[in-house]
Design an enzyme around this catalytic site. Structure first.
Site, PDB file in Angstrom:
ATOM      1  N   LYS A  27       0.819  -1.224   0.000  1.00 19.42           N
ATOM      2  CA  LYS A  27       0.000   0.000   0.000  1.00 19.42           C
ATOM      3  C   LYS A  27       0.847   1.264   0.000  1.00 19.42           C
ATOM      4  CE  LYS A  27      -4.425  -1.644   1.284  1.00 19.42           C
ATOM      5  NZ  LYS A  27      -5.449  -1.867   2.278  1.00 19.42           N
ATOM      6  N   ARG A  74      -4.113  -9.796   4.855  1.00 15.54           N
ATOM      7  CA  ARG A  74      -4.431  -9.834   3.420  1.00 15.54           C
ATOM      8  C   ARG A  74      -3.176  -9.409   2.674  1.00 15.54           C
ATOM      9  NH1 ARG A  74      -6.195  -6.404  -0.576  1.00 15.54           N
ATOM     10  NH2 ARG A  74      -7.815  -7.191  -1.968  1.00 15.54           N
TER      11      ARG A  74
HETATM   12  N1  HH2 Z   1      -7.450  -3.424   0.539  1.00 14.90           N
HETATM   13  C1  HH2 Z   1      -7.706  -3.435  -0.795  1.00 14.90           C
HETATM   14  C2  HH2 Z   1      -8.833  -4.111  -1.281  1.00 14.90           C
HETATM   15  N2  HH2 Z   1      -9.658  -4.796  -0.449  1.00 14.90           N
HETATM   16  N3  HH2 Z   1     -10.238  -5.504   1.732  1.00 14.90           N
HETATM   17  C3  HH2 Z   1     -10.005  -5.496   3.051  1.00 14.90           C
HETATM   18  N4  HH2 Z   1     -10.819  -6.155   3.889  1.00 14.90           N
HETATM   19  N5  HH2 Z   1      -8.932  -4.834   3.588  1.00 14.90           N
HETATM   20  C4  HH2 Z   1      -8.061  -4.132   2.822  1.00 14.90           C
HETATM   21  O1  HH2 Z   1      -7.116  -3.512   3.368  1.00 14.90           O
HETATM   22  C5  HH2 Z   1      -8.280  -4.100   1.400  1.00 14.90           C
HETATM   23  C6  HH2 Z   1      -9.410  -4.812   0.883  1.00 14.90           C
HETATM   24  C7  HH2 Z   1      -6.795  -2.721  -1.737  1.00 14.90           C
HETATM   25  O2  HH2 Z   1      -5.785  -3.550  -2.240  1.00 14.90           O
HETATM   26  P1  HH2 Z   1      -5.771  -4.287  -3.681  1.00 14.90           P
HETATM   27  O3  HH2 Z   1      -6.851  -5.313  -3.745  1.00 14.90           O
HETATM   28  O4  HH2 Z   1      -4.425  -4.799  -3.942  1.00 14.90           O
HETATM   29  O5  HH2 Z   1      -6.022  -3.136  -4.731  1.00 14.90           O
HETATM   30  P2  HH2 Z   1      -7.297  -2.679  -5.543  1.00 14.90           P
HETATM   31  O6  HH2 Z   1      -8.365  -2.262  -4.596  1.00 14.90           O
HETATM   32  O7  HH2 Z   1      -6.778  -1.531  -6.376  1.00 14.90           O
HETATM   33  O8  HH2 Z   1      -7.753  -3.831  -6.370  1.00 14.90           O
END
Ligand code: HH2
Length: 294
Positions: free
Chosen positions: A229, A263
């Site tokens: 992040k 995660r």
């Molecule tokens: N962070 C992201 C997406 N979903 N869900 C939970 N519960 N907690 C988190 O911290 C969280 C989440 C963001 O990360 P990523 O999936 O890699 O990116 P994107 O939202 O751009 O797909």
């Protein structure tokens, strides 16, 4: 008692799975999106996505989190039908992959379709606030991750503001958990997540991680996502592909403060780091016991 159990032993009902939280669980991220900040576009092809998910399971993932809409600031909205179309073949192909299947979505219609297709968990960055979300998930045994977000993905990083981020996030999570419970959801299905990077400045993120015990004290397992992040980038000056070491440091800190589920994108490295951390913590507490007994 091993110090690794600073988070109280608990169980989590997660669809076909019942997890004990004696050790932190690993949730591996698989983004079926064109524009995720961390890995956008790489896994739009369902065959490639399934292959990657299987690699994460082989590397030690307990849960696979499938997301078909990016939540990064300014990301494009994905229509419901397209989100479902991206998810269903992958859910079907992974049904017996050996890990619980979570679906990361804010939309009640997607939740219903995912649960009908066998998802074990719904991960909602919007905390089940969309119309019909609670109705969509209340029956059955799927795990439910309630995340805090200030604002919406489009605007959340413009000017995040809190008087007391930890108290406000805890109050929100307590309220959403109560809303789920009053709709008939068993406490054992609920997971809470302060939402690192979702409407938070670097200082807010650091405060939330430092005082994670206040969230863990709400009585449900705590999930933390810090992997790759922007807070890791802000501290290290590294681009998104160079944040593994920083992500692991933040993950271990979160676990030491009470996170029960992490995660992550890099499951193999995270698994090794957690195993070493846990061996050290347990050897420390048994040394303390021996000294006490002497
Ligand atoms: N962070 C992201 C997406 N979903 N869900 C939970 N519960 N907690 C988190 O911290 C969280 C989440 C963001 O990360 P990523 O999936 O890699 O990116 P994107 O939202 O751009 O797909």
């Amino acid at each position: 008692m091993p110090a690794a159990s600073i988070h109280p032993p608990a169980t989590l009902n997660c669809g076909r799975y019942r997890f004990t939280l004696e050790r932190p669980l690993l949730m591996g991220v698989v983004n079926l999106t064109a524009d995720s900040f961390s890995d956008g576009g790489r896994l739009l092809d369902p065959v490639r996505a399934v292959e990657h998910a299987r690699e994460l399971v082989a590397a030690g993932a307990d849960i696979i989190d499938l997301g078909a809409e990016s939540t990064r600031p300014g990301a494009a909205e994905v229509p419901v039908a397209l989100e479902i179309e991206r998810l269903l073949p992958v859910l079907a192909a992974l049904h017996d992959c050996g890990a619980a299947l979570s679906v990361d979505t804010r939309k009640s219609a997607v939740m219903s379709a995912a649960l009908a297709a066998g998802a074990d968990m719904i991960n909602d960055v919007n905390g089940f606030r969309d119309e019909g979300a609670i109705e969509a998930v209340r029956a059955g045994q799927a795990g439910l991750c309630v995340m805090h977000m200030q604002g919406t993905p489009a605007t959340m990083q413009e000017a995040p503001s809190y008087l007391d981020p930890v108290a406000e996030v805890a109050q929100f999570l307590r309220g959403r958990a109560a809303a789920l419970e009053s709709a008939g959801v068993a406490r054992e299905r609920i997971v809470l997540d302060p939402g690192i990077g979702f409407g938070k400045s670097l200082v807010h993120n650091l405060q939330l991680l430092d005082r994670l015990a206040a969230i863990a004290a709400l009585g449900a397992p705590v999930l933390i996502g810090v992997s790759r992040k922007s807070m890791i980038g802000a501290i290290t000056g590294r681009g998104v592909d160079e944040r593994l070491a920083g992500s692991i440091a933040a993950m271990l800190f979160a676990v030491s403060r009470g996170a029960g589920i992490v995660r992550v994108h890099d499951v193999a490295a995270s698994r090794d780091a957690l195993l070493v951390w846990r061996a050290l913590v347990e050897s420390g507490s048994s040394t303390a016991r021996i000294q006490q007994d002497e």
